[in-house]
Enzyme design. Structure first.
Site, mmCIF file in Angstrom:
data_model
loop_
_atom_site.group_PDB
_atom_site.id
_atom_site.type_symbol
_atom_site.label_atom_id
_atom_site.label_comp_id
_atom_site.label_asym_id
_atom_site.label_seq_id
_atom_site.Cartn_x
_atom_site.Cartn_y
_atom_site.Cartn_z
ATOM 1 N N THR A 63 0.857 -1.182 0.000
ATOM 2 C CA THR A 63 0.000 0.000 0.000
ATOM 3 C C THR A 63 0.896 1.235 0.000
ATOM 4 O OG1 THR A 63 -1.858 1.080 1.118
ATOM 5 C CG2 THR A 63 -0.115 0.230 2.506
ATOM 6 N N THR A 64 0.287 2.385 -0.126
ATOM 7 C CA THR A 64 1.009 3.650 0.045
ATOM 8 C C THR A 64 0.114 4.619 0.808
ATOM 9 O OG1 THR A 64 2.191 3.358 -2.054
ATOM 10 C CG2 THR A 64 2.199 5.554 -1.081
#
Length: 272
Positions: A63-64
């Site tokens: 994810t970011t």
């Protein structure tokens, strides 16, 4: 002498006190049956990780998420892609947990772990505010979460979250992970795409930028991470935390942002 027949005593109806006590017990800290090993991950590797065994189950997360403090408040920017190993499970996951009207949390790692414990944090924060008739501080909220996850250290939790909000001391940002680590700072990024996001964030950050510049910086940082990180993508959601609470600013699809940020030139275009 009084003789009491214990075999024929009628069951009394539960009183209001019994009902309230049952409700309070229900609201206490959730309890789980823990495995009989100090570290289940190490136990599984030692027991099943040998040449003749099939490939061990690997919990890959990606994810970011990022958040930063600037002169106008706090910006929280996240992607929305969810993966199960190499399989894309969803492109519309909500990775910002709205803990209270003044507190936000992000999720990176295991979606179930982040979502459950941050919602549990929201319940505790609301109880605190009802009992004390004042808003809980960001420092106290992050400390509560760190203490909770530390009690499950080594039992397989996967969580990296940022707790942010505005209290009496101003805008505050904390990072908490599944080991109970708790850090206070001005800029954090978490997830597999955080390395790429940090590059854009550190390059474009200015304390005195206006709100639109801050929104664009958060959007660009996460977008460029999704462009290079295979486990990030979907839509980019941007939130703004101010003195009177948080608000959602935008939700932009990465494919549309690609057309915005990249000037695509055909390969066979003749040189000028």
């Amino acid at each position: 002498m009084i003789n009491i027949d214990f075999d024929n005593i009628e069951q009394s109806q539960p009183t209001l006190y019994d009902t309230l006590a049952s409700d309070v017990k229900f609201l206490n800290t959730p309890h789980f049956e823990l495995p009989p090993n100090a570290n289940p991950g190490d136990f599984l590797r030692e027991t099943f990780d040998h040449p003749s065994a099939p490939k061990a189950l690997e919990f890959a997360h990606g994810t970011t998420t990022l958040a930063f403090v600037y002169g106008g408040g706090i910006i929280v920017s996240v992607d929305s892609k969810s993966t199960q190993g190499p399989y894309v499970a969803s492109r519309s996951v909500k990775k910002v947990i709205e803990i209270t009207p003044t507190l936000l949390g992000t999720m990176a790692g295991g979606a179930a772990d982040c979502s459950f414990w941050e919602r549990e944090l929201g319940r505790r924060c609301r109880l605190y505010e009802l009992r004390n008739k004042e808003l809980i501080s960001v420092a106290a909220a992050s400390k509560i979460l760190a203490n909770i996850v530390y009690s499950y250290k080594g039992y397989g939790l996967s969580m990296g979250t940022m707790i942010t909000g505005w209290d009496k001391t101003g805008p505050q940002l904390y990072y908490v992970d599944n080991d109970g680590t708790r850090l206070h700072g001005q800029r954090f990024s978490c997830g597999s795409g955080s390395t790429y996001a940090y590059g854009v964030l550190d390059t474009g950050f200015k304390w005195d930028m206006n709100d639109e510049e801050a929104y664009e910086l958060g959007r660009r940082a996460v977008y460029h991470a999704t462009h290079r990180d295979a486990y990030s993508g979907g839509a980019i959601n941007v939130y703004h935390v101010q003195k009177d609470g948080w608000k959602k600013i935008s939700s932009d699809d990465c494919f549309k942002l690609y057309q915005k940020y990249y000037n695509i030139v055909p390969i066979n275009k003749p040189a000028n």
